[in-house]
Motif scaffolding. Structure first.
Motif: not given
Length: 462
Positions: A117-120, A127-141
């Motif tokens: 997931i690429a999330d804004v 970020l904390r959500a995908i840490a719990a689910t194991g997904q990868h991604g880009v988090i844009y601040r």
């Protein structure tokens, strides 16, 4: 372990009928026919998905997980009033609400076959959500700063968050990149665009919402739209305190405006939506190696228009698909996104540059992975890549057996047909058995997540 199904779609190569994928130590060890792989791996357990397709995990190139509890909350309205209501409802949410909503969104994405997931975000909850689910991604601040006097302090705060988020991801050995991006360009001071362009480097990707609506284009060029403070509209009142009262009409397109303020000169930029494109815009994006993310369903639902995918592809601009958020599209469904986007392009472009189902599948897998800088690890079923694999049920598709399994997936499947989602060789969602979140220390009971989400939705409706 050997995974097998009627079709294996590596995406970067031809479909394999009666194919299989060997998974070892979280990676893909082999891709071929089942008969061949059973010969070479006789001791491996075989899991057969039957009349299904094995495909790479979907890469959602643009999302707002924090808005996952807002689907269906608003009336069926066009973009300007919808955006105003998003702003109003967001003011009601607590930090814990954002965390709960992001976790709900990540879980929903798992059951839709989304593995990256690429999330804004401003809060970091995704970020904390995908840490719990194991997904990868880009988090844009996200940086939302309407006043010039606040830009320096807000950029410093963004930098602190970016460093903290990178440390968080590194501590958990996550395949996650951290970048930066402005809020909607009509809601931030232009100095924000300049500051982000100067801040970004090769390790800091940039995402910019630009040219996403006619209202935005009119505001940038003429200073007149429902978002202009002088409009004295319901939408403009929602933006009080969130817009610069010194903004002057620029007389240029949103793309040219963003270019003039330097943000598109950053080393790695994706333009989100890119609908209201004017002569010369595509050439400018191509010159700066800017990629584009289209969100067909949300843009159509809100009356924003159609991203000209064919024109971008003709200019060799990389294009990927995103789901945006359930607040805009009402569901997280990459398969529906592909199908709707494909039909929309065909309906508006005819047979010129006719997009295929395989094209759309690439935009949600390998092309999206390349756009977010992760194509060496994910996005296709190739030896050595992470075992991010989705099984899609085709038993009810009415198209099997077929000569076009890519078309069968795109034209006949939806999130309800996802049988299994695997990340790094671990099954995190099974349609028959439910979820298995990988991080024990951060595991949250999915039923509890859903209960909290329902309670939040009730509050938002009031």
């Amino acid at each position: 372990m050997i995974l097998t199904a009627r079709y294996v779609l590596p995406v970067v190569g031809r479909a394999i009928e009666n194919g299989a994928v060997v998974v070892q130590n979280g990676r893909i060890a082999a891709v071929s026919t089942l008969d061949e792989l059973r010969y070479w791996y006789p001791d491996d357990e075989v899991r057969n998905f039957g009349t299904a397709a094995l495909i790479p995990g979907f890469v959602d190139a643009h999302s707002h997980l924090e808005y996952s509890t807002m689907g269906g909350i608003f009336e069926d309205v066009p973009y300007a009033p919808w955006k105003a209501r998003i702003v109003e409802k967001s003011r009601l949410l607590t930090p814990q609400d954002w965390e709960d909503a992001a976790l709900l969104g990540a879980v929903q994405a798992l059951s839709a076959g989304i593995t990256a997931i690429a999330d804004v975000t401003q809060t970091g909850a995704p970020l904390r959500a995908i840490a719990a689910t194991g997904q990868h991604g880009v988090i844009y601040r996200e940086v939302i700063t309407p006043k010039k006097c606040d830009v320096e302090a807000d950029m410093a705060a963004a930098d602190r968050d970016i460093q903290d988020w990178r440390a968080f991801a590194a501590d958990r050995d996550m395949l996650v990149r951290v970048g930066i991006g402005p809020g909607s360009i009509y809601a931030v001071h232009p100095e924000v665009l300049r500051a982000i362009g100067e801040y970004a480097d090769e390790q800091t990707p940039v995402a910019v919402h630009v040219a996403g609506s006619r209202e935005e284009a009119d505001f940038i060029r003429y200073g007149s739209s429902p978002f202009a403070l002088a409009a004295d509209s319901e939408e403009s009142h929602a933006y009080e305190g969130l817009q610069s009262d010194t903004f002057l009409p620029t007389g240029v397109s949103p793309i040219r405006y963003a270019l003039n303020w330097g943000i598109l000169y950053a080393p790695e930029v994706v333009a989100i939506h890119a609908i209201c494109i004017e002569p010369g815009d595509i050439e400018r994006l191509a010159e700066q190696n800017v990629g584009v993310v289209a969100c067909p369903r949300s843009n159509a639902k809100l009356g924003n228009g159609v991203t000209p995918l064919l024109a971008f592809r003709d200019a060799h601009i990389p294009v990927a698909l995103g789901t945006n958020s359930p607040a805009a599209a009402d569901s997280t469904d990459p398969l529906e996104e592909m199908r709707f986007g494909l039909l929309l392009q065909r309906a508006t472009s005819g047979d010129k540059g006719f997009l295929s189902a395989h094209d759309m599948l690439r935009m949600s897998t390998i092309d999206a992975a390349r756009l977010i800088g992760m194509d060496k690890e994910i996005g296709s079923l190739e030896i050595g890549k992470r075992a991010d694999i989705v099984a899609v049920d085709l038993s009810n598709s009415m198209q099997v057996p077929t000569n076009s399994p890519h078309a069968a997936v795109v034209h006949s499947a939806s999130r309800n047909d996802v049988m299994m989602t695997m990340i790094d060789g671990r099954v995190v969602y099974d349609r028959a058995e439910g979820f298995s979140l990988p991080c024990e220390a951060e595991r949250d009971d999915v039923d509890a997540i859903l209960r909290r989400a329902e309670e939040l939705r009730i509050r938002l409706r009031d």
